[in-house]
Design a protein around this motif. Structure first.
Motif, mmCIF file in Angstrom:
data_model
loop_
_atom_site.group_PDB
_atom_site.id
_atom_site.type_symbol
_atom_site.label_atom_id
_atom_site.label_comp_id
_atom_site.label_asym_id
_atom_site.label_seq_id
_atom_site.Cartn_x
_atom_site.Cartn_y
_atom_site.Cartn_z
ATOM 1 N N ARG A 25 -6.407 -8.274 5.761
ATOM 2 C CA ARG A 25 -5.718 -6.977 4.735
ATOM 3 C C ARG A 25 -5.932 -8.196 3.091
ATOM 4 O O ARG A 25 -5.085 -8.249 3.009
ATOM 5 N N THR A 27 -6.071 -2.049 1.720
ATOM 6 C CA THR A 27 -7.691 -2.439 2.541
ATOM 7 C C THR A 27 -7.440 -3.555 3.083
ATOM 8 O O THR A 27 -7.212 -4.370 2.729
ATOM 9 N N ASN A 58 0.406 -1.308 -0.347
ATOM 10 C CA ASN A 58 -0.279 0.002 0.059
ATOM 11 C C ASN A 58 0.717 1.263 0.102
ATOM 12 O O ASN A 58 0.662 2.277 -0.037
#
Lengths: 209, 287
Positions: free
Chosen positions: A172, A177, A100
């Motif tokens: 996740r 997310t 991420n």
């Protein structure tokens, strides 16, 4: 005795006395850890303080994200974007667009999360680190490797932090997310050990050398 | 110049003196090396650090447990049972883990802190209906501590809406909420503020604005002497919603009994340190 022989004797004895003194001094030299190639205490203490303060600056959300950065649907299940043969990150490798972080160019940190970025920034150039996740099973403590970059050398330090995982915490996705799948619905490395909403307690151990 | 006949064993004496000098030099250098080794050993006594880290971990884990309990259970006694079970689970895991480092750790619930959840869940004025009389100036709670105080102002008809926090020492901090500014007036009259767009909802106890930036002016909460009084002034000048949890009883549009926090006893024994303490854990409470 002749005077000449006396002088010779005296010279030899003087030489012996000096030689013995030198031998005595060499025998009495202090042995320090550096003598056998280990690191000295000051370095180890500094490393300990650095590692502890680094781990304290990581927020709980960042820690939880890394602990739950698990791909429960892969077979066998592993952390996101790890090589096929391992379930953990064996060093800096190109995990591509995984993670991420919008990291351009160089390979992402390990793990490819904000937690990994903090570790990389603090330890990356001067030290190496491993990260283990210790969790509880009926047979005792088990450890899942998160990052393994080699066998720790001498003078390694270990620091840890504990994190509580609950039944409805979600794994996740590779981009950080929430995946919508809770830990108790997925193939997670730790299992539910409690009848209450507590799932397990994970201890994040960082070894720095 | 001494002649060979009157030498007086100079060579022998010279040799002995040289030997003494070499031994003395050796002692001096040895001392220097040994001192630096000794200095490195005692440099940082880390034994107390582990208790501080353990307390921080406990606050985080048990605080999560409290939040979890109020999220999954609606009745206070179920929330209490849930948090006690969670603490027992955490305690069992922690003692197993710490035991491998030769540490005895025991954690148990001392008592639960039962409070109330006050909320205005539908948009309206921040007024209080006191048996038919609408009051724009009213006291939400007296001698309370608060956590997770969130305010979402969606409309204003004036600039004088205030939330006044009066500490146990009588010092009052005033929060003046306007459309795009949050002003904090401290007891001496000094004003600090935060401005911007998308300010709401504001987490007053966490000092966070809706646009995910921190508002340092709201850090005053850490300086207020607990327990404090919470008053609403000119509540008719704003419309919006709010929620908060306090540790005793108070007033508001909607009130329900809720778990505020928990106190736990911590016993810690290690070869270098013995430590007992009671921790008060209330997630979201300004510390």
């Amino acid at each position: 005795m002749n005077r000449g022989q006396l002088y010779t004797l005296e010279g030899v004895v003087a030489g012996l006395v000096v030689l013995l003194a030198v031998l005595f001094v060499f025998q009495a030299t202090s042995v320090t850890p550096q003598t056998v190639g280990a690191t000295n205490q000051e370095d180890v203490a500094q490393k300990q303080v650095l590692a502890e303060s680094t781990l304290q600056t990581v927020s709980d959300e960042q820690l939880e994200e890394s602990v739950l950065f698990w791909n429960g649907s892969a077979s066998p299940s592993s952390f996101h974007c790890t090589p096929n043969v391992t379930s953990f990150y064996p060093g800096r490798l190109d995990t591509g667009s995984c993670g991420n972080l919008s990291v351009s160019g160089s390979p992402p940190p390990v793990p490819p999360t904000e937690f990994g970025a903090i570790l990389e920034a603090q330890f990356g150039t001067k030290y190496s680190y491993n990260v283990y996740l210790a969790y509880h099973t009926d047979a005792g403590l088990e450890r899942q490797r998160l990052v393994y970059q080699g066998e720790p050398g001498s003078g390694s330090v270990t620091v840890d932090r504990s994190l509580a995982i609950f039944d409805d915490d979600e794994l996740r996705n590779a981009d950080g997310t929430h995946s919508g799948h809770t830990v108790n619905q997925s193939q997670f490395y730790a299992h539910d050990r409690h009848g209450s909403d507590l799932y397990n307690v994970i201890h994040v151990e960082v070894v720095v050398w | 110049m001494v002649t060979t006949d009157e030498r007086g064993q100079m060579l022998l004496i010279g040799g002995v003196l040289l030997a003494v000098a070499i031994v003395a030099l050796g002692i001096v250098f040895n001392g220097a090396v040994y001192t630096s080794v000794l200095a490195g050993q005692g440099q940082h006594d880390l034994s107390a650090d582990s208790t501080i880290e353990l307390q921080q971990d406990l606050r985080q884990m048990i605080g999560d447990g409290v939040r979890h309990a109020v999220r999954t259970e609606s009745k206070l006694n179920n929330q209490q049972d849930e948090v006690e079970n969670v603490v027992a689970g955490i305690a069992a895991n922690l003692s197993t883990y710490e035991a491998q480092s030769n540490r005895l750790v025991n954690v148990s619930v001392n008592a639960t802190i039962d409070g109330e959840y006050i909320a205005q869940n539908s948009t309206g004025n921040f007024t209080y209906n006191d048996s038919g009389t609408i009051k724009e100036n009213w006291t939400m709670g007296s001698d309370v501590r608060v956590r997770d105080f969130s305010v979402n102002v969606t409309g204003t008809s004036g600039d004088d809406f205030e939330i006044r926090i009066t500490g146990d020492d009588g010092e009052t901090y005033t929060i003046n909420l306007r459309n795009s500014t949050v002003r904090v007036i401290d007891p001496s009259g000094h004003v600090t503020s935060c401005s911007g767009t998308d300010l709401y909802p504001i987490d007053l106890t966490g000092a966070m604005l809706g646009n995910e930036s921190r508002c340092n002016a709201l850090d005053f909460f850490e300086r207020v002497e607990p327990p404090y009084d919470i008053e609403i002034v000119n509540g008719d000048q704003v419309t919006g919603k709010y929620t908060l949890t306090i540790d005793t009883s108070g007033k508001g549009p909607t009130i329900e009994d809720r778990l505020y926090g928990v106190t736990v006893d911590l016993i810690y024994h290690s070869p270098s340190i013995d430590y007992n303490t009671t921790l008060r854990i209330a997630p979201g409470e300004p510390t």
